[in-house]
Write a protein that holds these residues in place. Structure first.
Motif, PDB file in Angstrom:
ATOM      1  N   ARG A  28       0.835  -1.205   0.000  1.00 21.11           N
ATOM      2  CA  ARG A  28       0.000   0.000   0.000  1.00 21.11           C
ATOM      3  C   ARG A  28       0.870   1.255   0.000  1.00 21.11           C
ATOM      4  NH1 ARG A  28      -4.488   1.615   4.552  1.00 21.11           N
ATOM      5  NH2 ARG A  28      -2.623   1.638   5.841  1.00 21.11           N
ATOM      6  N   GLN A  29       1.969   1.240   0.762  1.00 20.29           N
ATOM      7  CA  GLN A  29       2.872   2.386   0.802  1.00 20.29           C
ATOM      8  C   GLN A  29       3.483   2.649  -0.564  1.00 20.29           C
ATOM      9  OE1 GLN A  29       3.627   4.450   3.496  1.00 20.29           O
ATOM     10  NE2 GLN A  29       4.808   5.676   2.027  1.00 20.29           N
ATOM     11  N   ALA A  68       0.866   4.019  -2.997  1.00 22.17           N
ATOM     12  CA  ALA A  68       0.580   5.406  -2.636  1.00 22.17           C
ATOM     13  C   ALA A  68       1.676   6.341  -3.132  1.00 22.17           C
ATOM     14  CB  ALA A  68       0.424   5.531  -1.120  1.00 22.17           C
ATOM     15  N   GLU A  69       2.935   5.927  -2.995  1.00 28.93           N
ATOM     16  CA  GLU A  69       4.051   6.748  -3.479  1.00 28.93           C
ATOM     17  C   GLU A  69       3.959   6.951  -4.985  1.00 28.93           C
ATOM     18  OE1 GLU A  69       7.525   4.651  -2.295  1.00 28.93           O
ATOM     19  OE2 GLU A  69       7.393   5.241  -0.187  1.00 28.93           O
ATOM     20  N   LYS A 120      -1.606   9.675  -0.077  1.00 26.60           N
ATOM     21  CA  LYS A 120      -1.364   9.166   1.268  1.00 26.60           C
ATOM     22  C   LYS A 120      -1.761   7.689   1.299  1.00 26.60           C
ATOM     23  CE  LYS A 120      -2.678  13.615   3.293  1.00 26.60           C
ATOM     24  NZ  LYS A 120      -3.674  14.312   4.154  1.00 26.60           N
ATOM     25  N   PRO A 121      -1.091   6.878   2.110  1.00 27.04           N
ATOM     26  CA  PRO A 121      -1.496   5.467   2.209  1.00 27.04           C
ATOM     27  C   PRO A 121      -2.957   5.296   2.615  1.00 27.04           C
ATOM     28  CG  PRO A 121       0.673   5.763   3.175  1.00 27.04           C
ATOM     29  CD  PRO A 121       0.159   7.142   2.847  1.00 27.04           C
TER      30      PRO A 121
END
Length: 205
Positions: free
Chosen positions: A115-116, A119-120, A125-126
């Motif tokens: 998820r991180q 998101a990046e 945002k996560p």
């Protein structure tokens, strides 16, 4: 303010001898996903969801599998192109939700990292990214990875300052500069795929 939704789907068969990449993460597994590019089933589904939300076509119309330039390409390139398209259409992502369907590897232990990373790549945002994993029980798809993605977009509110900048611009070049400042001006798109007439429904499998 207007809202749009987009839906994307992709599937790839597992294949020995290639790395497994899902959501921009390389994963430890004895097989990877077959594809003309890196086979990243999750990023392909997200890319199609973004393009569909602004009626920009699909991943095949930007990056046809017949084009050798995209052989083994990093699917983050495809995602960035979709982000450019939604920005040029005057939208931004509110949130995105995804489902991965595969028997192995298990996604749960790395779901936070996945998820991180997504998101990046999406500049979110996560907390604005949902990733769920399911097993293909009863579907006879144990050797296939499937991804579904849904995205919600909202129109970008142009500030008074930007309106003044555009109004005061004295040439097309200056106006283009204002637009580039809005979308970040991060990418030179001249080397990217696109823009053949009509839609090519082929994916990158």
């Amino acid at each position: 303010m207007s809202m749009r939704i987009g839906y994307g789907f992709d599937s790839h068969a597992f294949k020995a001898g290639v790395p497994l990449v899902i959501g921009g993460l390389k994963m430890e597994h004895h097989e990877g996903l077959a594809g003309h590019s890196d086979g990243d089933v999750l990023l392909h589904a997200i890319t199609d969801a973004l393009l569909g939300a602004v009626s920009a076509g699909d991943i095949g119309s930007f990056f046809p599998p017949s084009d050798p330039r995209w052989k083994n390409a990093d699917s983050a390139i495809f995602l960035e192109t979709a982000l450019e398209e939604i920005a040029m259409a005057g939208y931004r992502i509110v949130n995105i939700d995804t489902v991965l369907v595969l028997a192995a590897p298990k996604i749960g232990p790395i779901s936070g990292d996945l998820r991180q990373r997504v998101a990046e790549l999406l500049h979110l945002k996560p907390s604005e990214v949902g990733i769920k994993a399911k097993t293909p029980e009863g579907l006879n798809q144990d050797h296939v990875a499937v991804a579904h993605a849904t995205v919600l977009l909202e129109s970008i509110v142009v500030s008074d300052g930007l309106e003044r900048m555009t109004a005061e611009a004295e040439s097309d070049a200056e106006i283009n500069g204002v637009v580039e400042s809005l979308i970040g001006g991060r990418h030179d798109m001249t080397a990217l795929g696109r823009k053949v007439p009509g839609f090519d429904a082929d994916d990158l499998t």
